[in-house]
Scaffold this motif. Sequence first.
Motif, PDB file in Angstrom:
ATOM      1  N   ALA A   1       0.875  -1.092  -0.039  1.00  0.00           N
ATOM      2  CA  ALA A   1       0.085   0.060  -0.153  1.00  0.00           C
ATOM      3  C   ALA A   1       0.854   1.448  -0.031  1.00  0.00           C
ATOM      4  O   ALA A   1       1.167   2.041   1.017  1.00  0.00           O
ATOM      5  CB  ALA A   1      -0.950  -0.049   1.157  1.00  0.00           C
ATOM      6  N   ASN A   2       1.465   1.645  -1.280  1.00  0.00           N
ATOM      7  CA  ASN A   2       2.300   2.661  -1.350  1.00  0.00           C
ATOM      8  C   ASN A   2       1.450   4.158  -1.252  1.00  0.00           C
ATOM      9  O   ASN A   2       2.324   5.253  -1.130  1.00  0.00           O
ATOM     10  CB  ASN A   2       3.416   2.622  -2.511  1.00  0.00           C
ATOM     11  N   THR A   3       0.479   4.042  -1.625  1.00  0.00           N
ATOM     12  CA  THR A   3      -0.311   5.170  -1.885  1.00  0.00           C
ATOM     13  C   THR A   3      -1.579   5.117  -1.061  1.00  0.00           C
ATOM     14  O   THR A   3      -1.897   3.812  -0.860  1.00  0.00           O
ATOM     15  CB  THR A   3      -0.701   5.649  -3.402  1.00  0.00           C
ATOM     16  N   GLN A   4      -2.397   6.157  -0.891  1.00  0.00           N
ATOM     17  CA  GLN A   4      -3.623   6.124  -0.307  1.00  0.00           C
ATOM     18  C   GLN A   4      -4.555   5.173  -1.133  1.00  0.00           C
ATOM     19  O   GLN A   4      -5.385   4.448  -0.777  1.00  0.00           O
ATOM     20  CB  GLN A   4      -4.320   7.300   0.232  1.00  0.00           C
ATOM     21  N   GLU A   5      -4.443   5.461  -2.376  1.00  0.00           N
ATOM     22  CA  GLU A   5      -5.379   4.729  -3.465  1.00  0.00           C
ATOM     23  C   GLU A   5      -5.069   3.058  -3.332  1.00  0.00           C
ATOM     24  O   GLU A   5      -5.935   2.125  -3.226  1.00  0.00           O
ATOM     25  CB  GLU A   5      -5.000   5.005  -4.913  1.00  0.00           C
ATOM     26  N   ASP A   6      -3.690   2.720  -3.234  1.00  0.00           N
ATOM     27  CA  ASP A   6      -3.402   1.453  -2.972  1.00  0.00           C
ATOM     28  C   ASP A   6      -4.065   0.747  -1.730  1.00  0.00           C
ATOM     29  O   ASP A   6      -4.553  -0.343  -1.574  1.00  0.00           O
ATOM     30  CB  ASP A   6      -1.912   1.184  -2.789  1.00  0.00           C
ATOM     31  N   HIS A   7      -3.858   1.471  -0.567  1.00  0.00           N
ATOM     32  CA  HIS A   7      -4.389   1.095   0.719  1.00  0.00           C
ATOM     33  C   HIS A   7      -5.675   0.783   0.442  1.00  0.00           C
ATOM     34  O   HIS A   7      -6.231  -0.093   1.033  1.00  0.00           O
ATOM     35  CB  HIS A   7      -3.986   2.145   1.489  1.00  0.00           C
TER      36      HIS A   7
END
Length: 190
Positions: free
Chosen positions: A70-76
Amino acid sequence: MAIWNADLFETLSVFVAIEHGEQTFNQAPYYLHLTQVCSRAMRAALDNPALDIDKIMSCALLHDVIEDCANTQEDHDRIVDFITKQCGDDILQGVLALSKKEMLGPHGGKDKRAMMQDSLQRICQQSSEVWVVKLADRICNLQEPPSYWDSTKRKSYVEEAKLIHQKLHTASPLLAQERQNRIDSYRQYI
């Protein structure tokens, strides 16, 4: 004998293999680590039928996906949504507890000790199945350390394994003994 949900295993396996992509563990695809943890943790459920083998399997396969992918909030958000839809909130909470949160020390670097203490505190609030996954993870991690780890790092890793054992060993006597065997074997690297 407990039987796990093979369809769920396949779905989660594909997901984590794709998410972890090119990541490696001891020069092998990272997926190998996830299946090793899953295999070892599921043995605890076979040893103790009171444990939910599907919860163990799910948390084991997913235990690093938020922390490592989860490198970005979107990934998370995408990962959390997948886990919730496939497994439900109970599994999501287990995976979140197993995920270390980044914490900075007084000099700005990661405070790994504080991160582990925080994760263990959150794991202790979960069911025994989540404890089993953490025990299995550390057992699998107590393989030959990377060559660039100095003796201080290696000793610190063993001390951390002892802390994990102290907090979680009651979840599985089988894994507690395996962890002790791995620590004894790991001493050759210190």
